[in-house]
Design an enzyme around this catalytic site. Structure first.
Site, PDB file in Angstrom:
ATOM      1  N   ARG A  39       3.018  31.518  -4.438  1.00  0.00           N
ATOM      2  CA  ARG A  39       3.920  31.332  -5.383  1.00  0.00           C
ATOM      3  C   ARG A  39       5.214  31.860  -5.618  1.00  0.00           C
ATOM      4  NH1 ARG A  39       1.229  26.111  -8.910  1.00  0.00           N
ATOM      5  NH2 ARG A  39       1.823  24.383  -7.406  1.00  0.00           N
ATOM      6  N   LYS A 200      -8.505  10.604  -5.988  1.00  0.00           N
ATOM      7  CA  LYS A 200      -8.131   9.398  -6.493  1.00  0.00           C
ATOM      8  C   LYS A 200      -7.269   8.556  -5.371  1.00  0.00           C
ATOM      9  CE  LYS A 200      -7.716   7.911 -10.427  1.00  0.00           C
ATOM     10  NZ  LYS A 200      -8.873   6.870 -10.019  1.00  0.00           N
ATOM     11  N   GLY A 386      -0.217  22.440  -3.196  1.00  0.00           N
ATOM     12  CA  GLY A 386      -1.965  22.520  -3.286  1.00  0.00           C
ATOM     13  C   GLY A 386      -2.453  23.339  -3.297  1.00  0.00           C
ATOM     14  N   GLY A 409       2.062  17.825  -6.720  1.00  0.00           N
ATOM     15  CA  GLY A 409       2.382  16.502  -6.797  1.00  0.00           C
ATOM     16  C   GLY A 409       3.556  16.294  -6.607  1.00  0.00           C
TER      17      GLY A 409
END
Length: 436
Positions: A39, A200, A386, A409
């Site tokens: 990053r 999830k 991620g 995200g």
């Protein structure tokens, strides 16, 4: 759809004092060493552009989830030191992001100089998008540049609040991320295969529905696949699954089945897996094949395999896809023109005792080989940030993929068709640059 926000190359930014929101939320070792600087490296083109324009640079970022200012293990001081090496010039670290220390550092800046402010999350007002805190940040500069794509889906003081007080532009990384991801989702080269992991279903319901709509194949893997398998009546032992999402899984499978009756569409769940009783490097592993039972028959021959050999035991957990599933996923990728990948296929964090590949990373390694052209065809590859991006970065293979996003995200939200607050708050291309 082309990027519709004004960028630093479309604004008279020469000699300006610029507040730049970067995403330096990088993993650190216990000794404070940066374990993955991907990053940070991706922010360099924007910083160099601003330095060439003779700007004074004030960088702001966050790191982890600190409990407060005294939580020094989340200090950005090591990042400032590392960034100095990457830029080839001193990056002065300031031990606060607002207040007297920040004000004095900003006032003493000379053209071409760079400072990095301390962790924004040392102040709870950052997460609250507090107006007074936003105004303090904005008071340090004349222009705001948003280049932290990984935080652009969050409404924070440093992503949205400051835009109310300063002309606000997009950095080069932000523009590249939004342009690339939007282009792939709106006009992909077909066939398009999507590989989605994670835990999830509820967190990825929108992206799953979007891929059922636009993709030619959707592969669900990782821990999230366990919930789908459970919904199909397959035993998963003590594997991670969310029983609250069982109905969601059934609904998604029904939607996918309906599409498959109308067009050539593949919805794929693992048909075999690697299980163990613990995630430890020393754990005994075995392959469970609940689809064809071939592995159980081969291992038991000349005896007849027991029924239990093709089932996950109550004290076992699924930690990777099996060889049949790995071969199918890799083969399907080889037949695709575009592959969008988010989520490893197994537990890649467990280190190996023998060789370079961990005991639960073989499925992911097989996919990496397929996507990087080791088997012949190399599709266009978009990796959705991620943990997946982190894994690729640790392997040193980022350059082998077409685009590896810096946002987890944020990339998922953008792929799902959601707007990003940190992008929407910036000046439009036709804006004059005056803050109302």
């Amino acid at each position: 759809m082309s990027f519709n926000k004004k960028t630093i190359s479309e604004y008279d930014i020469t000699n300006k004092t610029v507040l730049v929101r970067v995403d330096y939320n990088v993993p650190l070792s216990d000794s404070g060493e940066i374990r993955d600087d991907y990053r940070i490296k991706q922010s360099i083109p924007t910083l160099n552009y601003l330095i060439e324009k003779n700007c004074k640079l004030i960088l702001c970022a966050h790191l982890g989830r600190p409990s407060g200012p005294g939580d020094t293990k989340y200090s950005l001081a090591p990042v400032a030191k590392h960034l100095s090496q990457l830029l080839g010039r001193e990056v002065v670290f300031v031990n606060d992001c607002v207040g007297e220390a920040a004000q004095n550092a900003a006032k003493s800046l000379q053209n071409g100089q760079v400072i990095l402010l301390e962790n924004l999350r040392f102040h709870p007002e950052e997460a609250d998008n507090d107006e007074a805190f936003s105004k303090q940040l904005a008071s340090l500069a004349e222009v705001f540049v948003q280049d932290g794509f990984g935080v652009s889906h969050e409404t924070r003081a440093s992503t949205v609040g400051v835009t109310h007080f300063l002309p606000s532009l997009a950095g080069l990384l932000l523009e590249k991320e939004v342009d690339t991801i939007t282009s792939v989702m709106e006009n992909p080269k077909k066939p398009l295969t999507a590989i989605v992991g994670g835990a999830k279903i509820a967190d990825k319901i929108d992206i799953l529905k979007r891929f059922i709509d636009i993709a030619d194949a959707l592969i669900v893997a990782g821990a999230m696949a366990n919930t789908f398998l459970l919904a199909k009546g397959i035993k998963i032992g003590k594997s991670l699954a969310d029983k609250d999402d069982l109905q969601l899984a059934k609904d998604i499978m029904e939607t996918a089945a309906a599409k498959a009756t109308q067009s050539q569409f593949v919805f794929y769940l693992p048909q075999d897996c690697v299980v163990a009783k613990t995630k430890d490097s020393n754990a005994q592993t075995r392959i469970v094949d609940w689809s064809a039972h071939i592995i159980a028959e081969i291992e038991a021959y000349p005896k007849i395999p027991t029924a239990e050999s093709a089932q996950v035991a109550d004290d076992e957990e699924i930690l990777d896809i099996g060889p049949f599933s790995g071969a199918f996923v890799s083969g399907l990728s080889q037949l695709s023109s575009t592959v969008v990948w988010n989520g490893t296929l197994g537990v890649t964090e467990t280190p190996a005792l023998q060789g370079p590949v961990g005991p639960f990373a073989h499925g992911t390694e097989l996919l990496v080989g397929a996507l990087t052209g080791q088997f012949g065809h190399k599709p266009y590859t978009l990796v959705g940030g991620g943990d997946t991006a982190g894994y690729i970065s640790t392997l040193g293979l980022v350059d082998k993929f077409s685009h590896v996003s810096t946002g987890g995200g944020a990339s998922l939200d953008l792929m799902s068709g959601h707007s990003l607050p940190g992008v929407e708050a910036l000046l439009n291309k036709d804006a004059a640059g005056v803050v109302q």
